[in-house]
Design an enzyme around this catalytic site. Structure first.
Site, short mmCIF file in Angstrom:
data_model
loop_
_atom_site.label_atom_id
_atom_site.label_comp_id
_atom_site.label_asym_id
_atom_site.label_seq_id
_atom_site.Cartn_x
_atom_site.Cartn_y
_atom_site.Cartn_z
N GLU A 144 1.01 -1.03 0.09
CA GLU A 144 -0.01 0.06 -0.08
C GLU A 144 1.34 1.01 0.16
O GLU A 144 1.84 1.32 1.01
CB GLU A 144 -1.15 -0.18 1.20
CG GLU A 144 -2.16 1.32 0.79
CD GLU A 144 -2.44 1.41 2.80
OE1 GLU A 144 -2.83 2.74 3.00
OE2 GLU A 144 -2.55 0.54 3.70
N ARG A 191 0.29 10.46 -0.31
CA ARG A 191 0.41 11.03 1.40
C ARG A 191 1.90 12.36 0.28
O ARG A 191 2.44 13.24 1.00
CB ARG A 191 0.62 10.76 2.42
CG ARG A 191 -0.56 10.05 2.97
CD ARG A 191 0.12 9.31 4.33
NE ARG A 191 -0.74 8.65 4.71
CZ ARG A 191 -0.70 7.69 5.73
NH1 ARG A 191 -0.01 8.06 6.78
NH2 ARG A 191 -1.25 6.85 6.42
N LYS A 207 -11.51 -2.15 6.07
CA LYS A 207 -9.87 -1.99 7.26
C LYS A 207 -10.24 -1.08 8.43
O LYS A 207 -11.38 -0.20 8.76
CB LYS A 207 -9.76 -0.28 6.34
CG LYS A 207 -7.79 0.61 7.14
CD LYS A 207 -7.68 1.45 5.65
CE LYS A 207 -6.66 2.15 6.69
NZ LYS A 207 -6.56 3.18 6.14
#
Length: 213
Positions: free
Chosen positions: A47, A51, A134
């Site tokens: 993943e 950001r 999640k």
């Protein structure tokens, strides 16, 4: 791509290893070597969080690595979904879920692991067809005891807890019947990436890949 199809796809990806590395990359030139080290250590699902400015380029590089399954994390908008898909992401991860985000993932055919922290959020996603979620932020939201409490009333939902998960507490999550894997950043420390210590990262990945309840 329906929510049920998305959840089936993300569950299969999550089941590939007990840990999904959560990666924050500032330099895309390290991405391919990092991916190779993690995959060699037994962690194929990767993943890359959106950001940093380097994230999409990192996804493009990792998408070329044999054996890797690269995804885009921190998806917040429909534009994020489109950009991630175009960069080669095979799945997406979000801290929460909004109607626009869910619709975009369905439109672009990107399997999504949507975030939920409460029973209400989990039920709302289940109502729409998502049953692989999640659990975020895992430790701040009550940790393994909180997630365990959701197993009985919501047995049809499985989770990937992320947020504050470490080698010390990962086993308590993996022991739960409603947990498929955990997400964590410890397998790829920023210092090791900066030093290009691929052997060290592979060793950390190997340890993570062997984690059990």
């Amino acid at each position: 791509m329906t929510p049920l199809e998305q959840s089936s796809a993300t569950r299969a990806i999550c089941a590939a290893a007990p840990v999904v590395p959560v990666l924050v990359l500032d330099d895309a030139s390290t991405a391919a070597d990092l991916a190779r080290a993690l995959v060699a250590g037994g962690l194929p699902a990767l993943e890359v969080t959106l950001r940093t400015d380097a994230a999409l380029d990192a996804i493009r590089e990792m998408a070329q690595v044999e054996g890797g399954i690269v995804g885009a994390g921190t998806l917040l908008t429909a534009a994020d979904v489109k950009a991630a898909k175009e960069a080669g992401a095979q799945f997406g991860v979000s801290p929460g879920a909004t109607p626009h985000l869910l619709a975009a993932c369905q439109e672009y055919g990107l399997p999504l692991l949507p975030g939920a922290a409460t029973a209400t959020e989990a039920m709302a996603l289940l109502e729409q067809g998502y049953d692989m979620l999640k659990f975020f932020p895992a430790e701040a939201a009550g940790g393994a005891p909180a997630l365990k409490s959701l197993a009985s009333p919501l047995p049809q939902i499985t989770f990937c807890p992320t947020g504050g998960v470490s080698p010390q507490n990962a086993g308590s999550y993996l022991a739960l019947p409603n947990v498929v894997c955990v997400g964590g950043s410890w397998v790829a420390p920023a210092s090791a990436i900066a030093a290009r210590d691929w052997a060290g990262i592979e060793a950390l990945a190997r340890e993570a890949a062997s984690l059990t309840a």
